[in-house]
Design a protein around this motif. Structure first.
Motif, PDB file in Angstrom:
ATOM      1  N   GLU A 183       0.812  -1.210   0.000  1.00 37.71           N
ATOM      2  CA  GLU A 183       0.000   0.000   0.000  1.00 37.71           C
ATOM      3  C   GLU A 183       0.851   1.269   0.000  1.00 37.71           C
ATOM      4  O   GLU A 183       0.515   2.260  -0.643  1.00 37.71           O
ATOM      5  CB  GLU A 183      -0.924   0.000   1.229  1.00 37.71           C
ATOM      6  CG  GLU A 183      -2.042  -1.020   1.174  1.00 37.71           C
ATOM      7  CD  GLU A 183      -3.016  -0.727   0.039  1.00 37.71           C
ATOM      8  OE1 GLU A 183      -3.463   0.435  -0.081  1.00 37.71           O
ATOM      9  OE2 GLU A 183      -3.314  -1.645  -0.740  1.00 37.71           O
ATOM     10  N   ARG A 186       4.494   3.664  -3.102  1.00 34.70           N
ATOM     11  CA  ARG A 186       3.846   4.164  -4.314  1.00 34.70           C
ATOM     12  C   ARG A 186       4.594   5.386  -4.855  1.00 34.70           C
ATOM     13  O   ARG A 186       5.276   6.089  -4.120  1.00 34.70           O
ATOM     14  CB  ARG A 186       2.392   4.546  -4.030  1.00 34.70           C
ATOM     15  CG  ARG A 186       1.514   3.346  -3.708  1.00 34.70           C
ATOM     16  CD  ARG A 186       0.112   3.753  -3.286  1.00 34.70           C
ATOM     17  NE  ARG A 186      -0.685   2.570  -3.002  1.00 34.70           N
ATOM     18  CZ  ARG A 186      -1.519   1.984  -3.870  1.00 34.70           C
ATOM     19  NH1 ARG A 186      -1.649   2.499  -5.083  1.00 34.70           N
ATOM     20  NH2 ARG A 186      -2.206   0.914  -3.532  1.00 34.70           N
ATOM     21  N   SER A 211       5.703   5.337 -13.449  1.00 39.52           N
ATOM     22  CA  SER A 211       5.409   4.191 -12.589  1.00 39.52           C
ATOM     23  C   SER A 211       6.043   2.911 -13.134  1.00 39.52           C
ATOM     24  O   SER A 211       6.659   2.138 -12.394  1.00 39.52           O
ATOM     25  CB  SER A 211       3.889   4.017 -12.476  1.00 39.52           C
ATOM     26  OG  SER A 211       3.547   2.740 -11.993  1.00 39.52           O
ATOM     27  N   LEU A 216       6.872   1.207  -9.450  1.00 37.52           N
ATOM     28  CA  LEU A 216       6.071   1.654  -8.304  1.00 37.52           C
ATOM     29  C   LEU A 216       4.643   1.923  -8.765  1.00 37.52           C
ATOM     30  O   LEU A 216       4.437   2.594  -9.786  1.00 37.52           O
ATOM     31  CB  LEU A 216       6.655   2.936  -7.700  1.00 37.52           C
ATOM     32  CG  LEU A 216       8.049   2.851  -7.089  1.00 37.52           C
ATOM     33  CD1 LEU A 216       8.515   4.243  -6.680  1.00 37.52           C
ATOM     34  CD2 LEU A 216       8.073   1.892  -5.903  1.00 37.52           C
ATOM     35  N   PRO A 217       3.643   1.454  -8.028  1.00 36.56           N
ATOM     36  CA  PRO A 217       2.255   1.727  -8.408  1.00 36.56           C
ATOM     37  C   PRO A 217       1.940   3.221  -8.330  1.00 36.56           C
ATOM     38  O   PRO A 217       2.531   3.958  -7.526  1.00 36.56           O
ATOM     39  CB  PRO A 217       1.428   0.959  -7.362  1.00 36.56           C
ATOM     40  CG  PRO A 217       2.373   0.013  -6.722  1.00 36.56           C
ATOM     41  CD  PRO A 217       3.738   0.618  -6.817  1.00 36.56           C
ATOM     42  N   ALA A 219      -0.413   6.116  -7.157  1.00 38.42           N
ATOM     43  CA  ALA A 219      -1.433   6.354  -6.133  1.00 38.42           C
ATOM     44  C   ALA A 219      -2.655   6.987  -6.778  1.00 38.42           C
ATOM     45  O   ALA A 219      -2.554   7.664  -7.809  1.00 38.42           O
ATOM     46  CB  ALA A 219      -0.880   7.262  -5.044  1.00 38.42           C
TER      47      ALA A 219
END
Length: 459
Positions: A183, A186, A211, A216-217, A219
């Protein structure tokens, strides 16, 4: 700082070293120009020129650190030096350096990259410590030892039960850290106020390309002042430190000569005392305790940093950055110390049994009370047992002997218990086996959960 050496590890010091952090910032800058180039927002040649110079070894990192306080952020002097360096080789490309991002975007994303690496190291060593404890539990079945409550001898448990009491919180933390990392780790890209207004319709494509480049995801919103996911990750590290502190404290107490049940193996002079040659100090437990002792203060400070004003905070964000790497270092320091303690611990099962026997059967007082109360009533049972305990403490014999005497002289009514029942009350191996049975399922489950963790790559 000098005394941080005792609480952190070389691995964490390397991950969060000035050069490593600056390099992570450079990695973000390089990825940013590549993303914008792919989106058609700058020439590919400019992106190539900039990214080729995003190498920390090309810059005077100490001078960047020295300039950071006056600039308000490490990103400011870093970007300025990068822009100046690019201008020396390709003046036209220099105008594209750091375009459409803000200083916090660069620093936050760099810290995410550093933290991802740090957590991978932590994850490996946490699984290693869990594996050591799991192996210890598996190798020692039905070993009686004293359970202690309020620092006093209570009842008989088993070594396996004790070890599982240490292991399970660590397994849960290993799982929760991964969950919170998914979670929290990010991409940060919002520009000055989080809206990426300067990118217009290209905001989402550039974010997606960046990303993908950094792994990295994205947000759902810029998280400049939304620090909840980030701090939840920190709090789980704090919980892990609390569990490790409990383990370290128990190891130190069990190593006391008066107890002498689990002792750190003396190796390479570790634990020796200069003044008193007979002493063997629990150094690994000491290091783990010292490291975990600071975690609550770190977590409290990080929670305090969440009250950031409006769309970009003021003093809270720099304070958060300062606490973050110290928390990582202390957590890993405790892990490494405990892994060292549990690598070849001296497990003294004979001493564990001797400490049980030294209680002269008093550990069976509750079992005796539960047996007699339905037959004699609570008041009479309490009076008899308290008198028998008094005699044991006066040195007249064990509790079993006192019960037999009471049966012989009529203090206990005839038929109040059978010889077999009396033997069962004080059957220490059976009690230890019962304690083992209470964690039999948990032991199997712990093994399965650790196998699952080992089979899945970290974030």
């Amino acid at each position: 700082m000098l005394f941080e050496v005792f609480l952190s590890t070389p691995a964490m010091e390397a991950v969060f070293s000035p050069a490593a952090v600056v390099q992570s910032m450079m990695d973000v800058e390089a990825a940013l120009v590549r993303a914008q180039s792919k989106a058609g927002l700058m020439p590919a040649s400019a992106a190539q020129a900039i990214s080729s110079l995003c190498r920390a070894e090309l810059y005077d990192v100490p001078s960047l650190l020295a300039a950071a306080p006056a600039a308000g952020s490490l990103a400011m002097p870093t970007v300025q030096r990068l822009r100046e360096t690019v201008a020396l080789f390709d003046p036209a490309a220099s105008v594209y350096v750091h375009r459409n991002a803000c200083a916090q975007d660069i620093v936050d994303t760099a810290m995410v990259l550093c933290t991802r690496e740090a957590l991978r190291i932590l994850d490996d060593d946490l699984q290693g410590l869990c594996g050591q404890l799991l192996d210890l539990a598996r190798r020692h079945g039905a070993v009686p030892m004293l359970g202690r409550t309020l620092m006093q001898p209570a009842q008989v448990i088993s070594l396996r039960y004790k070890v599982m009491n240490w292991l399970m919180p660590l397994v849960r933390s290993a799982e929760m850290i991964r969950s919170h990392a998914r979670e929290a780790l990010r991409l940060q890209l919002g520009g000055p106020v989080g809206t990426l207004e300067s990118l217009g319709a290209d905001a989402d494509p550039v974010s997606r390309l960046l990303s993908e480049d950094l792994g990295l995801p994205v947000a759902e919103m810029c998280w400049h002042t939304q620090r909840d996911r980030w701090i939840r990750l920190a709090t789980e590290l704090g919980v892990l430190c609390g569990s490790m502190g409990k383990l370290a404290q128990d190891l130190a107490l069990l190593a006391q000569p008066e107890v002498d049940e689990i002792v750190e193996e003396p190796k390479d002079g570790r634990g020796s005392c200069i003044a008193l040659p007979h002493k063997h100090n629990p150094i690994a437990a000491q290091q783990a305790l010292a490291a975990t002792q600071r975690a609550p203060h770190r977590i409290a400070a990080l929670l305090g940093c969440m009250s950031q004003a409006h769309e970009r905070g003021l003093g809270q964000w720099p304070a958060e950055l300062a606490e973050w790497s110290s928390l990582m270092g202390a957590t890993h320091g405790a892990l490494i110390a405990l892994r060292r303690a549990m690598s070849t611990p001296d497990i003294r099962t004979a001493k564990m049994r001797a400490n049980v026997d030294a209680q002269l059967g008093l550990v069976g007082s509750e079992r005796l009370e539960l047996l007699l109360t339905p037959r004699l009533g609570r008041q009479r049972t309490d009076a008899i047992i308290q008198e028998l305990i008094r005699r044991v403490r006066q040195g007249q014999g064990s509790l079993m002997q006192m019960v037999r005497q009471a049966m012989d002289n009529g203090e206990l009514p005839e038929g109040s218990m059978s010889v077999r029942e009396l033997s069962d009350v004080f059957d220490i191996p059976a009690i230890a086996a019962w304690a083992d049975s209470r964690v039999e399922f948990t032991l199997r489950q712990a093994g399965q959960r650790l196998e699952l963790l080992a089979g899945q790559p970290f974030v």
